[in-house]
Design an enzyme around this catalytic site. Structure first.
Site, PDB file in Angstrom:
ATOM      1  N   ASP A  39      12.879  19.606  54.135  1.00  0.00           N
ATOM      2  CA  ASP A  39      13.362  19.430  54.914  1.00  0.00           C
ATOM      3  C   ASP A  39      14.890  19.977  53.865  1.00  0.00           C
ATOM      4  O   ASP A  39      15.813  19.453  54.227  1.00  0.00           O
ATOM      5  CB  ASP A  39      13.093  17.726  55.169  1.00  0.00           C
ATOM      6  CG  ASP A  39      13.181  17.063  54.481  1.00  0.00           C
ATOM      7  OD1 ASP A  39      13.686  17.366  53.353  1.00  0.00           O
ATOM      8  OD2 ASP A  39      13.427  15.611  54.770  1.00  0.00           O
ATOM      9  N   GLN A  99      38.941  23.154  40.251  1.00  0.00           N
ATOM     10  CA  GLN A  99      38.925  22.596  41.024  1.00  0.00           C
ATOM     11  C   GLN A  99      40.279  20.713  40.651  1.00  0.00           C
ATOM     12  O   GLN A  99      39.618  20.275  41.229  1.00  0.00           O
ATOM     13  CB  GLN A  99      38.326  22.411  42.280  1.00  0.00           C
ATOM     14  CG  GLN A  99      38.597  23.914  43.214  1.00  0.00           C
ATOM     15  CD  GLN A  99      37.669  24.246  44.774  1.00  0.00           C
ATOM     16  OE1 GLN A  99      37.564  22.784  45.503  1.00  0.00           O
ATOM     17  NE2 GLN A  99      36.234  24.545  44.468  1.00  0.00           N
ATOM     18  N   ASP A 172      45.531  34.407  30.292  1.00  0.00           N
ATOM     19  CA  ASP A 172      46.711  34.038  31.256  1.00  0.00           C
ATOM     20  C   ASP A 172      47.319  32.394  30.940  1.00  0.00           C
ATOM     21  O   ASP A 172      47.323  32.522  29.861  1.00  0.00           O
ATOM     22  CB  ASP A 172      45.847  33.263  32.894  1.00  0.00           C
ATOM     23  CG  ASP A 172      44.116  32.497  32.809  1.00  0.00           C
ATOM     24  OD1 ASP A 172      44.693  31.894  31.484  1.00  0.00           O
ATOM     25  OD2 ASP A 172      43.270  32.845  33.233  1.00  0.00           O
ATOM     26  N   LYS A 195      48.982  36.849  34.032  1.00  0.00           N
ATOM     27  CA  LYS A 195      47.758  37.389  35.327  1.00  0.00           C
ATOM     28  C   LYS A 195      48.436  36.021  36.586  1.00  0.00           C
ATOM     29  O   LYS A 195      48.835  35.295  36.516  1.00  0.00           O
ATOM     30  CB  LYS A 195      46.719  36.556  34.978  1.00  0.00           C
ATOM     31  CG  LYS A 195      45.201  36.759  36.150  1.00  0.00           C
ATOM     32  CD  LYS A 195      43.778  36.476  35.237  1.00  0.00           C
ATOM     33  CE  LYS A 195      43.576  34.644  36.292  1.00  0.00           C
ATOM     34  NZ  LYS A 195      42.484  34.088  35.464  1.00  0.00           N
ATOM     35  N   ARG A 197      47.368  35.273  40.785  1.00  0.00           N
ATOM     36  CA  ARG A 197      45.793  35.339  41.315  1.00  0.00           C
ATOM     37  C   ARG A 197      46.485  35.542  42.813  1.00  0.00           C
ATOM     38  O   ARG A 197      46.514  34.603  43.314  1.00  0.00           O
ATOM     39  CB  ARG A 197      44.785  34.416  42.111  1.00  0.00           C
ATOM     40  CG  ARG A 197      44.505  34.341  40.572  1.00  0.00           C
ATOM     41  CD  ARG A 197      42.747  33.630  40.964  1.00  0.00           C
ATOM     42  NE  ARG A 197      41.868  33.477  39.439  1.00  0.00           N
ATOM     43  CZ  ARG A 197      41.234  34.284  39.189  1.00  0.00           C
ATOM     44  NH1 ARG A 197      40.912  35.664  39.877  1.00  0.00           N
ATOM     45  NH2 ARG A 197      40.238  33.844  38.222  1.00  0.00           N
ATOM     46  N   ASP A 225      33.738  34.149  35.666  1.00  0.00           N
ATOM     47  CA  ASP A 225      33.032  34.323  36.593  1.00  0.00           C
ATOM     48  C   ASP A 225      32.764  35.226  37.474  1.00  0.00           C
ATOM     49  O   ASP A 225      31.657  36.312  37.501  1.00  0.00           O
ATOM     50  CB  ASP A 225      34.058  33.200  37.664  1.00  0.00           C
ATOM     51  CG  ASP A 225      32.925  32.692  38.930  1.00  0.00           C
ATOM     52  OD1 ASP A 225      32.455  33.444  39.307  1.00  0.00           O
ATOM     53  OD2 ASP A 225      34.663  32.638  39.803  1.00  0.00           O
ATOM     54  N   THR A 226      33.565  36.567  38.734  1.00  0.00           N
ATOM     55  CA  THR A 226      33.522  37.345  39.341  1.00  0.00           C
ATOM     56  C   THR A 226      33.771  38.735  37.605  1.00  0.00           C
ATOM     57  O   THR A 226      32.881  40.210  38.151  1.00  0.00           O
ATOM     58  CB  THR A 226      34.377  37.872  39.955  1.00  0.00           C
ATOM     59  OG1 THR A 226      35.933  37.961  39.674  1.00  0.00           O
ATOM     60  CG2 THR A 226      34.334  36.727  41.155  1.00  0.00           C
ATOM     61  N   THR A 229      38.860  39.234  36.530  1.00  0.00           N
ATOM     62  CA  THR A 229      40.455  38.798  35.091  1.00  0.00           C
ATOM     63  C   THR A 229      40.245  39.593  33.882  1.00  0.00           C
ATOM     64  O   THR A 229      41.051  40.127  33.322  1.00  0.00           O
ATOM     65  CB  THR A 229      40.417  37.583  34.508  1.00  0.00           C
ATOM     66  OG1 THR A 229      39.892  36.278  35.803  1.00  0.00           O
ATOM     67  CG2 THR A 229      41.872  36.982  33.292  1.00  0.00           C
TER      68      THR A 229
HETATM   69  C1  R5P Z   1      40.982  31.058  35.161  1.00  0.00           C
HETATM   70  O1  R5P Z   1      41.424  30.192  34.939  1.00  0.00           O
HETATM   71  C2  R5P Z   1      39.848  30.808  33.941  1.00  0.00           C
HETATM   72  O2  R5P Z   1      40.424  30.151  32.834  1.00  0.00           O
HETATM   73  C3  R5P Z   1      39.335  32.430  34.238  1.00  0.00           C
HETATM   74  O3  R5P Z   1      40.120  33.392  33.907  1.00  0.00           O
HETATM   75  C4  R5P Z   1      38.621  32.541  35.358  1.00  0.00           C
HETATM   76  O4  R5P Z   1      37.876  31.860  35.960  1.00  0.00           O
HETATM   77  C5  R5P Z   1      37.946  34.179  35.072  1.00  0.00           C
HETATM   78  O5  R5P Z   1      37.240  34.294  36.638  1.00  0.00           O
HETATM   79  P1  R5P Z   1      36.804  35.473  37.442  1.00  0.00           P
HETATM   80  O6  R5P Z   1      36.271  36.199  36.298  1.00  0.00           O
HETATM   81  O7  R5P Z   1      36.691  35.843  38.656  1.00  0.00           O
HETATM   82  O8  R5P Z   1      37.902  36.802  37.237  1.00  0.00           O
END
Ligand code: R5P
Length: 327
Positions: A39, A99, A172, A195, A197, A225-226, A229
């Site tokens: 579940d 966050q 950034d 930078k 967003r 992350d993705t 940046t």
């Molecule tokens: C932002 O404040 C973090 O320090 C990283 O630069 C950010 O999380 C990287 O994310 P992504 O690879 O998606 O651009």
């Protein structure tokens, strides 16, 4: 680790790292049962008694974030109810750490919510590696140690390349403090990328503050992350006639098509080298040329020893003696 007074557990998201830490400490991991019911519910329990033991538990709250977080909370609760003497939660990568404030009206501060959940479950101490924003420590009432792998990354870079024409680049404005500390410690100039967003998970860099012409740009970030940046940074740095781009980050999330896009950027010679630590076990799934994985298990092992009152005794001493950080 399993001695008379201490037990080290590694939960689902940090099994590989946990095994490395246990090996470093010449100990075995504690036996833990993690059950996932049909579940969707989870049950976590130690196989052996924890009465009066100091528990160390490793878990990155990475993707699937909510699943891994809940597993950690349940584990902490089970340790508390098993009468552990202390519950030391080691979070190599702390999900939701970005966050940490309201950037728009009616937004939650989920990082604070998660911190409270961890604490209210029964954590008696929390250790986080390269926390996105240091002030997040204040979301907890229990002691928090934030430790940094940045200088381990830098140590590896210094071994691999010459820094004679290098410049430290802050990806950034939020990373300026970290970049300045690094540029001071290695005595190199610094540049800053402007930078923005425009929407979540999308990065736009239009300006470079500083001279990067013919320089080897060393970008040091906390998270990739993705990869947006980094790719935006490479484009703008190359437009400004940078010679080489070397990227290092502590946490390699590699969400969406990051792996594929970064491999392409390496093939297209936009990026020359990449360095990421193993705070996330999933880093080993991402095959990218010229990506070096820096193992942080010795640092975590030494920190556990400090908590046990042995080894370097204090974190400052660990940094100074191993020269992984210049305070
Ligand atoms: C932002 O404040 C973090 O320090 C990283 O630069 C950010 O999380 C990287 O994310 P992504 O690879 O998606 O651009």
């Amino acid at each position: 680790m399993k001695n008379n007074n201490s037990v080290l557990f590694a939960l689902s998201a940090s099994k590989k790292l946990g095994n490395n830490v246990a090996k470093y400490l010449h100990q075995e991991l504690g036996n833990i049962e993690i059950k996932h019911f049909d579940d969707g519910e989870t049950l976590v329990k130690s196989i052996d008694s924890l009465r009066n033991k100091d528990v160390y538990v490793l878990q990155s709250t990475s993707n699937p974030v909510n699943e891994n977080l809940m597993e950690l909370l349940i584990a902490i609760d089970s340790f508390k109810r098993a009468s552990a003497r202390s519950i030391n939660v080691i979070i190599p990568y702390f999900g939701y750490s970005r966050q940490d404030r309201k950037t728009e009206s009616r937004e939650p501060i989920t990082c604070k919510l998660v911190s409270k959940l961890i604490e209210n479950s029964g954590a008696t101490r929390v250790t986080i590696c390269d926390l996105h924003a240091d002030q997040t420590q204040g979301f907890f009432e229990v002691p928090v140690d934030t430790v940094s792998a940045t200088y381990m990354l830098l140590k590896q870079i210094k071994k691999d390349i010459s820094l004679h024409d290098a410049i430290i680049v802050s990806p950034d404005y939020g990373s300026v403090k970290r970049a300045r500390k690094i540029s001071n410690s290695v005595n190199l100039p610094m540049a800053i990328l402007d930078k923005r967003r425009p929407k979540p998970n999308s990065a736009e860099i239009v300006n470079v503050l500083g001279n990067v012409v013919n320089k080897t740009c060393i970008i040091i970030d906390d998270i990739i992350d993705t990869g947006g940046t980094l790719i935006a940074a490479c484009n703008v740095l190359k437009q400004h006639k940078a010679k080489k781009i070397v990227f290092a980050a502590t946490h390699g999330l590699f969400s969406k098509n990051a792996c594929h896009n970064l491999q392409k950027a390496i093939k297209d010679k936009k990026i020359d080298r990449m360095y990421i630590t193993n705070t996330l076990d999933t880093i080993y799934n991402c095959k990218i040329d010229h990506l070096k994985i820096v193992d942080i298990s010795p640092m975590i092992g030494e920190i556990i020893k400090i908590y046990q009152g042995i080894g370097y005794k204090t974190i400052t001493n660990l940094y100074n003696k191993t020269k992984i950080r210049k305070e």
